[in-house]
Design a protein around this motif. Sequence first.
Motif, PDB file in Angstrom:
ATOM      1  N   MET A 231      -3.664 -10.902  -7.356  1.00  0.00           N
ATOM      2  CA  MET A 231      -3.941 -11.513  -6.050  1.00  0.00           C
ATOM      3  C   MET A 231      -3.126 -12.799  -5.884  1.00  0.00           C
ATOM      4  SD  MET A 231      -8.037 -10.876  -5.668  1.00  0.00           S
ATOM      5  CE  MET A 231      -8.175 -11.773  -4.138  1.00  0.00           C
ATOM      6  N   LYS A 232      -3.101 -13.619  -6.912  1.00  0.00           N
ATOM      7  CA  LYS A 232      -2.330 -14.864  -6.847  1.00  0.00           C
ATOM      8  C   LYS A 232      -0.846 -14.572  -6.686  1.00  0.00           C
ATOM      9  CE  LYS A 232      -5.659 -17.514  -9.526  1.00  0.00           C
ATOM     10  NZ  LYS A 232      -6.000 -18.026 -10.843  1.00  0.00           N
ATOM     11  N   GLN A 233      -0.322 -13.592  -7.420  1.00  0.00           N
ATOM     12  CA  GLN A 233       1.098 -13.259  -7.330  1.00  0.00           C
ATOM     13  C   GLN A 233       1.469 -12.751  -5.946  1.00  0.00           C
ATOM     14  OE1 GLN A 233       1.788 -10.450 -10.497  1.00  0.00           O
ATOM     15  NE2 GLN A 233       2.285 -12.061 -11.980  1.00  0.00           N
ATOM     16  N   VAL A 234       0.651 -11.858  -5.407  1.00  0.00           N
ATOM     17  CA  VAL A 234       0.922 -11.299  -4.085  1.00  0.00           C
ATOM     18  C   VAL A 234       0.960 -12.409  -3.035  1.00  0.00           C
ATOM     19  CG1 VAL A 234      -0.111  -9.896  -2.238  1.00  0.00           C
ATOM     20  CG2 VAL A 234       0.100  -8.964  -4.545  1.00  0.00           C
ATOM     21  N   ASN A 235       0.027 -13.334  -3.111  1.00  0.00           N
ATOM     22  CA  ASN A 235       0.000 -14.428  -2.148  1.00  0.00           C
ATOM     23  C   ASN A 235       1.128 -15.422  -2.378  1.00  0.00           C
ATOM     24  OD1 ASN A 235      -2.227 -14.154  -0.224  1.00  0.00           O
ATOM     25  ND2 ASN A 235      -3.458 -14.009  -2.066  1.00  0.00           N
ATOM     26  N   HIS A 236       1.441 -15.705  -3.613  1.00  0.00           N
ATOM     27  CA  HIS A 236       2.486 -16.684  -3.926  1.00  0.00           C
ATOM     28  C   HIS A 236       3.871 -16.151  -3.564  1.00  0.00           C
ATOM     29  CE1 HIS A 236       5.426 -18.759  -6.532  1.00  0.00           C
ATOM     30  NE2 HIS A 236       4.709 -19.816  -6.192  1.00  0.00           N
ATOM     31  N   ASP A 237       4.138 -14.885  -3.917  1.00  0.00           N
ATOM     32  CA  ASP A 237       5.471 -14.312  -3.724  1.00  0.00           C
ATOM     33  C   ASP A 237       5.670 -13.675  -2.355  1.00  0.00           C
ATOM     34  OD1 ASP A 237       5.778 -14.993  -6.383  1.00  0.00           O
ATOM     35  OD2 ASP A 237       5.522 -12.947  -7.119  1.00  0.00           O
ATOM     36  N   SER A 238       4.596 -13.448  -1.624  1.00  0.00           N
ATOM     37  CA  SER A 238       4.662 -12.687  -0.364  1.00  0.00           C
ATOM     38  C   SER A 238       5.352 -11.348  -0.580  1.00  0.00           C
ATOM     39  CB  SER A 238       5.363 -13.489   0.735  1.00  0.00           C
ATOM     40  OG  SER A 238       4.539 -14.523   1.194  1.00  0.00           O
ATOM     41  N   ASP A 239       5.080 -10.733  -1.719  1.00  0.00           N
ATOM     42  CA  ASP A 239       5.672  -9.444  -2.056  1.00  0.00           C
ATOM     43  C   ASP A 239       4.535  -8.437  -2.206  1.00  0.00           C
ATOM     44  OD1 ASP A 239       7.613  -7.574  -2.774  1.00  0.00           O
ATOM     45  OD2 ASP A 239       7.526  -8.106  -4.897  1.00  0.00           O
ATOM     46  N   PRO A 240       4.536  -7.373  -1.394  1.00  0.00           N
ATOM     47  CA  PRO A 240       3.469  -6.387  -1.509  1.00  0.00           C
ATOM     48  C   PRO A 240       3.434  -5.766  -2.900  1.00  0.00           C
ATOM     49  CG  PRO A 240       4.819  -5.976   0.424  1.00  0.00           C
ATOM     50  CD  PRO A 240       5.515  -7.024  -0.374  1.00  0.00           C
ATOM     51  N   LEU A 241       2.290  -5.253  -3.259  1.00  0.00           N
ATOM     52  CA  LEU A 241       2.094  -4.627  -4.556  1.00  0.00           C
ATOM     53  C   LEU A 241       1.553  -3.218  -4.335  1.00  0.00           C
ATOM     54  CD1 LEU A 241       1.959  -4.949  -7.699  1.00  0.00           C
ATOM     55  CD2 LEU A 241      -0.413  -5.676  -7.361  1.00  0.00           C
ATOM     56  N   LEU A 242       2.226  -2.232  -4.895  1.00  0.00           N
ATOM     57  CA  LEU A 242       1.767  -0.847  -4.821  1.00  0.00           C
ATOM     58  C   LEU A 242       0.857  -0.577  -6.010  1.00  0.00           C
ATOM     59  CD1 LEU A 242       1.878   2.059  -3.702  1.00  0.00           C
ATOM     60  CD2 LEU A 242       3.936   2.379  -5.101  1.00  0.00           C
ATOM     61  N   VAL A 243      -0.375  -0.178  -5.734  1.00  0.00           N
ATOM     62  CA  VAL A 243      -1.329   0.170  -6.786  1.00  0.00           C
ATOM     63  C   VAL A 243      -1.380   1.692  -6.836  1.00  0.00           C
ATOM     64  CG1 VAL A 243      -3.685  -0.047  -7.628  1.00  0.00           C
ATOM     65  CG2 VAL A 243      -2.637  -1.950  -6.367  1.00  0.00           C
ATOM     66  N   THR A 244      -0.915   2.238  -7.959  1.00  0.00           N
ATOM     67  CA  THR A 244      -0.803   3.684  -8.093  1.00  0.00           C
ATOM     68  C   THR A 244      -2.046   4.274  -8.759  1.00  0.00           C
ATOM     69  OG1 THR A 244       0.317   3.485 -10.234  1.00  0.00           O
ATOM     70  CG2 THR A 244       1.707   3.526  -8.272  1.00  0.00           C
ATOM     71  N   THR A 245      -2.266   5.542  -8.486  1.00  0.00           N
ATOM     72  CA  THR A 245      -3.364   6.276  -9.094  1.00  0.00           C
ATOM     73  C   THR A 245      -2.847   7.649  -9.527  1.00  0.00           C
ATOM     74  OG1 THR A 245      -4.082   7.316  -7.033  1.00  0.00           O
ATOM     75  CG2 THR A 245      -5.045   5.166  -7.562  1.00  0.00           C
ATOM     76  N   LYS A 246      -3.668   8.389 -10.248  1.00  0.00           N
ATOM     77  CA  LYS A 246      -3.278   9.739 -10.663  1.00  0.00           C
ATOM     78  C   LYS A 246      -3.098  10.657  -9.467  1.00  0.00           C
ATOM     79  CE  LYS A 246      -5.318   9.349 -15.201  1.00  0.00           C
ATOM     80  NZ  LYS A 246      -6.385   9.718 -16.110  1.00  0.00           N
ATOM     81  N   GLN A 247      -3.808  10.353  -8.401  1.00  0.00           N
ATOM     82  CA  GLN A 247      -3.666  11.117  -7.159  1.00  0.00           C
ATOM     83  C   GLN A 247      -2.842  10.251  -6.191  1.00  0.00           C
ATOM     84  OE1 GLN A 247      -6.954  10.288  -8.207  1.00  0.00           O
ATOM     85  NE2 GLN A 247      -7.126  12.113  -9.454  1.00  0.00           N
ATOM     86  N   PRO A 248      -1.570  10.586  -5.983  1.00  0.00           N
ATOM     87  CA  PRO A 248      -0.695   9.753  -5.154  1.00  0.00           C
ATOM     88  C   PRO A 248      -1.257   9.446  -3.760  1.00  0.00           C
ATOM     89  CG  PRO A 248       0.579  11.441  -6.276  1.00  0.00           C
ATOM     90  CD  PRO A 248      -0.866  11.737  -6.544  1.00  0.00           C
ATOM     91  N   GLU A 249      -2.051  10.352  -3.216  1.00  0.00           N
ATOM     92  CA  GLU A 249      -2.612  10.117  -1.879  1.00  0.00           C
ATOM     93  C   GLU A 249      -3.650   8.996  -1.877  1.00  0.00           C
ATOM     94  OE1 GLU A 249      -5.131  13.388  -3.724  1.00  0.00           O
ATOM     95  OE2 GLU A 249      -3.005  12.931  -3.634  1.00  0.00           O
ATOM     96  N   ASN A 250      -4.101   8.560  -3.049  1.00  0.00           N
ATOM     97  CA  ASN A 250      -5.073   7.470  -3.142  1.00  0.00           C
ATOM     98  C   ASN A 250      -4.434   6.114  -3.458  1.00  0.00           C
ATOM     99  OD1 ASN A 250      -7.255   9.118  -2.576  1.00  0.00           O
ATOM    100  ND2 ASN A 250      -7.565   9.660  -4.698  1.00  0.00           N
ATOM    101  N   ALA A 251      -3.111   6.080  -3.563  1.00  0.00           N
ATOM    102  CA  ALA A 251      -2.431   4.813  -3.826  1.00  0.00           C
ATOM    103  C   ALA A 251      -2.657   3.853  -2.659  1.00  0.00           C
ATOM    104  CB  ALA A 251      -0.939   5.055  -4.027  1.00  0.00           C
ATOM    105  N   ILE A 252      -2.598   2.560  -2.956  1.00  0.00           N
ATOM    106  CA  ILE A 252      -2.764   1.546  -1.909  1.00  0.00           C
ATOM    107  C   ILE A 252      -1.651   0.511  -2.039  1.00  0.00           C
ATOM    108  CG2 ILE A 252      -5.268   1.828  -1.762  1.00  0.00           C
ATOM    109  CD1 ILE A 252      -5.498  -0.864  -3.335  1.00  0.00           C
TER     110      ILE A 252
END
Length: 78
Positions: free
Chosen positions: A17-38
């Motif tokens: 959370m701190k990195q995303v806010n500090h860098d203004s760089d989105p973060l892809l959170v992957t899962t075993k089911q690609p359709e559930n990634a955020i």
Amino acid sequence: MRAVPYNQFQRNLSTYMKQVNHDSDPLLVTTKQPENAIVVIGKRDYDAMQETMYLLSSEKTRAEINRGAAQFNDHSGG
């Protein structure tokens, strides 16, 4: 955009959370089911994106932006 597996994201939530806010760089959170990634973005970036979409949703506003850009290009030699 960086990517991180869900379990790693969960273990280090505060850090990410701190990195995303500090860098203004989105973060892809992957899962075993690609359709559930955020994609995680900071609130500031989300608000800016929403404002941009709102402004561009108006044909009148888009025309004014284009007119201003054309005037700028005319005066700057671009």
